[in-house]
Each structure stands twice: as structure tokens, then as C-alpha cells.
Design an enzyme around this catalytic site. Sequence first.
Site, PDB file in Angstrom:
ATOM      1  CG  HIS A  12      73.705  70.439  65.440  1.00 12.99           C
ATOM      2  ND1 HIS A  12      74.688  71.402  65.469  1.00 12.99           N
ATOM      3  CD2 HIS A  12      74.044  69.602  64.430  1.00 12.99           C
ATOM      4  CE1 HIS A  12      75.576  71.148  64.513  1.00 12.99           C
ATOM      5  NE2 HIS A  12      75.199  70.070  63.866  1.00 12.99           N
ATOM      6  CG  HIS A 193      77.927  62.985  63.162  1.00 14.68           C
ATOM      7  ND1 HIS A 193      78.490  63.847  64.083  1.00 14.68           N
ATOM      8  CD2 HIS A 193      77.299  63.789  62.265  1.00 14.68           C
ATOM      9  CE1 HIS A 193      78.202  65.102  63.770  1.00 14.68           C
ATOM     10  NE2 HIS A 193      77.494  65.109  62.657  1.00 14.68           N
ATOM     11  CD  GLU A 240      78.452  68.954  63.179  1.00 12.17           C
ATOM     12  OE1 GLU A 240      77.907  69.295  62.119  1.00 12.17           O
ATOM     13  OE2 GLU A 240      77.827  68.340  64.079  1.00 12.17           O
TER      14      GLU A 240
END
Length: 280
Positions: A12, A193, A240
Site C-alpha cells: 500500500h 521495507h 506489515e
Amino acid sequence: MARISASVYTSHVPAIGAALDLGKSAEPYWQPVFKGYEFSKQWMKENQPDVIFLVYNDHASAFSLELIPTFAIGCAAEFQPADEGWGPRPVPKVVGHPELAAHIAQSVIQDDFDLTIVNKMDVDHGLTVPLSLMCGQPEAWPCPVIPFAVNVVQYPVPSGRRCYNLGKAIRKAIESFDQDLNVQVWGTGGMSHQLQGPRAGLINKEFDNRVLDRLIADPADLATLPHIDYVREAGSEGIELVMWLIARGAMNDRPPKVRHRFYHVPASNTAVGHLILENV
Ligand code: DHB
Ligand code: FE
């Protein structure tokens, strides 16, 4: 009764939203990212759900260090795009489904998962960027969306196992709702990330692709991965990915049909991963 037809998984990255909003999606840097979602936009048109249950994380937009719900379900009739510092994204408001959301809250809380009920909340890039990637730039989103926010920002974060089991409780809740609705469950965030510190910019293609393989073929095994392994292998924000296990847990127990798989590096500071799994 309501049924879950499919689950969608996607990164996202906020810069993807900015690229779309600023008309840069055809630029050479962004073109390969959006190309990976062309199939998905067509699939969405052909498989339009009645409701999307969208698992994402708030990035200190609606919540802050003052209030940190581990799991929060949006029960409001509508949700506005959050101002994340540059004004709200120019995207449609999100229309909720208060009746189904309240039913899920009732069922899942009675199944021993503590949810925070949210009746007013703005939604940030974690929720709006996946909608943009899957639906493009419509005047209105194609159906109601139930936002489900997970704390993966401030430790302690929930384990993959808890997320996977929560997904199963959400499946039971949706399948016991007394309306004939086609529901999709989306899991967003990831992939590898790290946005800060000495390892900023970390990407781990091998780990990401192993996660995609395991998510498809053996999610119960993936659910045993401890959070420290996500952080070590996929960077601090790679955690995430536990949210994808909520969507996977909501699928039935048969092997799913893999309709689409996409992986691309880089987009901003991250690897972009995307799956569409259909219930068989
Ligand atoms: C970025 C932020 C995110 O929340 C995310 O999931 C990926 C990337 C970013 O700021 O680049
Ligand atoms: Fe994020």
C-alpha cells in the site's frame, strides 16, 4: 447467507497513490508497477463484491501514541480520506457497512478476540492506495468497505498466528451474516521495507517470494513465523505482512485458486507484492 469469494493481497505504498493522483502512472518508473495491476482491475470489474473487508494499518493518521488499538473495526457509515500532511488524497469517501461490521464485531468478540469498535475514523494510504490499485480512479468506490486496522506500528504488535486465527474468526462471522452478500477480504501492507535507521531501504526478494509461496500453499506454517524474523528478514516495516495472514485465515480450508501473482522492486522504498486468491 454472506460468503467470502476471494482474498486480495497488496502493498500500500503511499507514493503509488501520489503517482496516480498526480498523473504520473505512465512514467517509466511507475509503468511496471501499474502494469502488474491491469489484470486486477479487470478482475475487479468481472468479480465485483458486495462488500470489501479491508485489513490495513493506520500510520499515525487516525490513531497516535495516545491510543493504540491492536485490532480496530470501522463500524461507521462512512470514512473520509485522511490528511497525511499534504491534504487528503483526491479519492472518493469510503462508504462503510455498519450492519455487517457490527455483526462481525459481535461474533469475533464473542470468539475471544478483543476488537476496538470505531465509529469515527479517517482512513489513510494503507486503505486508499489498495482501493486505487484495484479500482483505478472512479467517481465512487464500487462497493461498501469495512476498514479493519491492525497495529503494526508501535510494539508490541500481534503475532502472525494470532492474525491467522483472527482471520478464521472473521470467516465464521461473515459466513453467519444473514444476508446474501459476496464479500472479499483484503490484506494489505508489506512487502519487505524499512523506512528508517541504518538499514533504511532494505529489500529481500527471496524472503518476500517465500512468503508468497507459503501464504498460498501453507499459511498455517507461515503463521508460526515469529515477528522478529519479519523484522530481521523484511525490515522494520516488513512486519506489515502479518496482516496478510488475517485475509488468508478468512479463506476456506481448500487450496485456493491463484488468479494473479505479481512482484516488483522497487516502488519508493519498498518491494511491491500482490496476490489474488479465489475460494474453491
Ligand atoms: C512507505 C510507507 C508505507 O506505509 C508502506 O507500507 C510502504 C512504503 C513509504 O513511505 O515509502
Ligand atoms: Fe504501510
